[in-house]
Design an enzyme around this catalytic site. Sequence first.
Site, mmCIF file in Angstrom:
data_model
loop_
_atom_site.group_PDB
_atom_site.id
_atom_site.type_symbol
_atom_site.label_atom_id
_atom_site.label_comp_id
_atom_site.label_asym_id
_atom_site.label_seq_id
_atom_site.Cartn_x
_atom_site.Cartn_y
_atom_site.Cartn_z
ATOM 1 N N LYS A 33 3.888 4.128 16.909
ATOM 2 C CA LYS A 33 3.789 3.082 15.867
ATOM 3 C C LYS A 33 5.167 2.885 15.253
ATOM 4 O O LYS A 33 5.754 3.819 14.683
ATOM 5 C CB LYS A 33 2.790 3.546 14.802
ATOM 6 C CG LYS A 33 2.610 2.601 13.632
ATOM 7 C CD LYS A 33 1.659 1.453 13.972
ATOM 8 C CE LYS A 33 1.418 0.559 12.783
ATOM 9 N NZ LYS A 33 0.415 1.063 11.888
ATOM 10 N N GLY B 170 0.244 -7.800 5.341
ATOM 11 C CA GLY B 170 -0.499 -9.041 5.166
ATOM 12 C C GLY B 170 0.321 -10.242 5.611
ATOM 13 O O GLY B 170 1.335 -10.120 6.309
ATOM 14 N N THR C 211 4.305 -1.571 7.950
ATOM 15 C CA THR C 211 4.640 -2.409 6.797
ATOM 16 C C THR C 211 6.168 -2.568 6.665
ATOM 17 O O THR C 211 6.925 -1.836 7.283
ATOM 18 C CB THR C 211 4.105 -1.737 5.525
ATOM 19 O OG1 THR C 211 4.593 -0.399 5.496
ATOM 20 C CG2 THR C 211 2.594 -1.702 5.520
ATOM 21 N N PHE D 262 -0.018 5.347 0.120
ATOM 22 C CA PHE D 262 -0.933 6.496 0.114
ATOM 23 C C PHE D 262 -0.192 7.820 0.318
ATOM 24 O O PHE D 262 -0.645 8.867 -0.137
ATOM 25 C CB PHE D 262 -1.970 6.349 1.238
ATOM 26 C CG PHE D 262 -2.956 5.235 1.014
ATOM 27 C CD1 PHE D 262 -4.199 5.495 0.461
ATOM 28 C CD2 PHE D 262 -2.640 3.923 1.332
ATOM 29 C CE1 PHE D 262 -5.109 4.473 0.243
ATOM 30 C CE2 PHE D 262 -3.540 2.895 1.112
ATOM 31 C CZ PHE D 262 -4.776 3.177 0.569
ATOM 32 N N CYS E 109 6.122 5.484 8.639
ATOM 33 C CA CYS E 109 5.530 5.387 7.300
ATOM 34 C C CYS E 109 6.603 5.249 6.231
ATOM 35 O O CYS E 109 7.433 6.130 6.078
ATOM 36 C CB CYS E 109 4.670 6.596 6.984
ATOM 37 S SG CYS E 109 3.990 6.438 5.325
ATOM 38 N N ASN F 131 0.850 -1.193 0.000
ATOM 39 C CA ASN F 131 0.000 0.000 0.000
ATOM 40 C C ASN F 131 0.876 1.229 0.000
ATOM 41 O O ASN F 131 1.966 1.236 0.570
ATOM 42 C CB ASN F 131 -1.000 -0.019 1.161
ATOM 43 C CG ASN F 131 -0.390 0.481 2.446
ATOM 44 O OD1 ASN F 131 -0.231 1.687 2.648
ATOM 45 N ND2 ASN F 131 -0.041 -0.440 3.328
#
Length: 360
Positions: free
Chosen positions: A230, A285, A259, A126, A195, A124
């Site tokens: 995070k 995932g 991720t 964004f 991120c 992903n």
Amino acid sequence: MIREPFYDPKKSYEENYEKGPFGDFQKPEKYQNQSEPKYSFLGNKVFFPFGIPAGPLLNGKFVKAALDSGFDIAVYKTVRTQAHPCNDFPNVVAVDLKGDLTLEQAQKGIISKDNYETPLSITNSFGVPSFDVEIWQKDLADAVAYAGNGQVVVGSFQGTKKGDGNVDAFVSDFVLAARLVKETGAKILEVNFSCPNEGTAHLMCFDMAMVQRVSEAIKNEIGNTPLVIKMAYYENQEALKKLLQDVGNIVDGISAINTIGSAVRDKNGEQALPGEGRLVSGVCGEAIKWAGLDMTGRLAELREELGMKFAIVGVGGVSSADDFKKYREAGADAVMSATGAMWNQNLAQEIKESLQEPKS
Ligand SMILES: Cc1cc2nc3c(=O)[nH]c(=O)nc-3n(C[C@H](O)[C@H](O)[C@H](O)COP(=O)(O)O)c2cc1C
């Protein structure tokens, strides 16, 4: 289990934001818990310590659908102190990984594919888009107020670097973001230090001095409101220990992992996601479950060794009750699923029904 996803990768971020959520989140039936909330998460009673981490819940409509579907901890997608555009479409693409995404494989790069199937892993990208403060504050406040007995909404945020590289201004922007999120009534705040999709070669969570400085500054601002940081996967054990020695008594929780970054190309060898700085994007995932579990276990051991109290939020590749159990056994106080929940909106119900007393 692969259902129609609640975030549709074939639509733009804007269309998902306006028309979503999709799939079973479109009109969820309100999940009825069988007993009173038995768990506590950072001072908040929850029916079950399971939820959706920062990202897939784009706005209040998504958060409400998640709460209604039995996800008792719902994190509103990371916001900023000013409007910020989303990276170009597409923002979510399936990747061709059968087993674990090892760190060596992540270094080499991976291949995208067209179909979403189990074992499901995606990338992903964004770029942490944000609407204006007035828009998200109102929407987040509404979502926070919607959380019923035994549920809690977490507000995630980050600072924005200005072109001039002024570090003081960057730190102040984190503090401002924290204040603005706290104003919505959010009972737990989460700061995103990890991120991989902003074109920065170096994740902030590996700059320990900055993590400490920003965490301290935020805590000075928000006082007793719990702060979760995070983090990405830390390979180096000494570095992880040092990080905890620096911030483990400042912050209230650590959410890991975000991720794992990798170069993603399509089957013809072309960059899978268009645009400068987007060859590398975050993979999540099934293929990163090993890393999330490993971090959770190491955080739990170090917490014990250092006599600390921070809560651990285990994230990465959770798509079943068995995964949830493994994270809890590794030491997670709460467990969250992004990719797994996106493609299975019944995941919280399935986990509850498999691990709690059966319905009478
Ligand atoms: C669509 C999507 C958007 C995400 N956006 C964010 C974000 O805005 N902030 C953040 O901290 N993590 C973000 N993440 C990372 C997730 O919170 C999570 O750490 C990661 O996906 C690993 O969990 P998973 O394997 O269950 O997907 C995003 C993940 C996905 C799938």
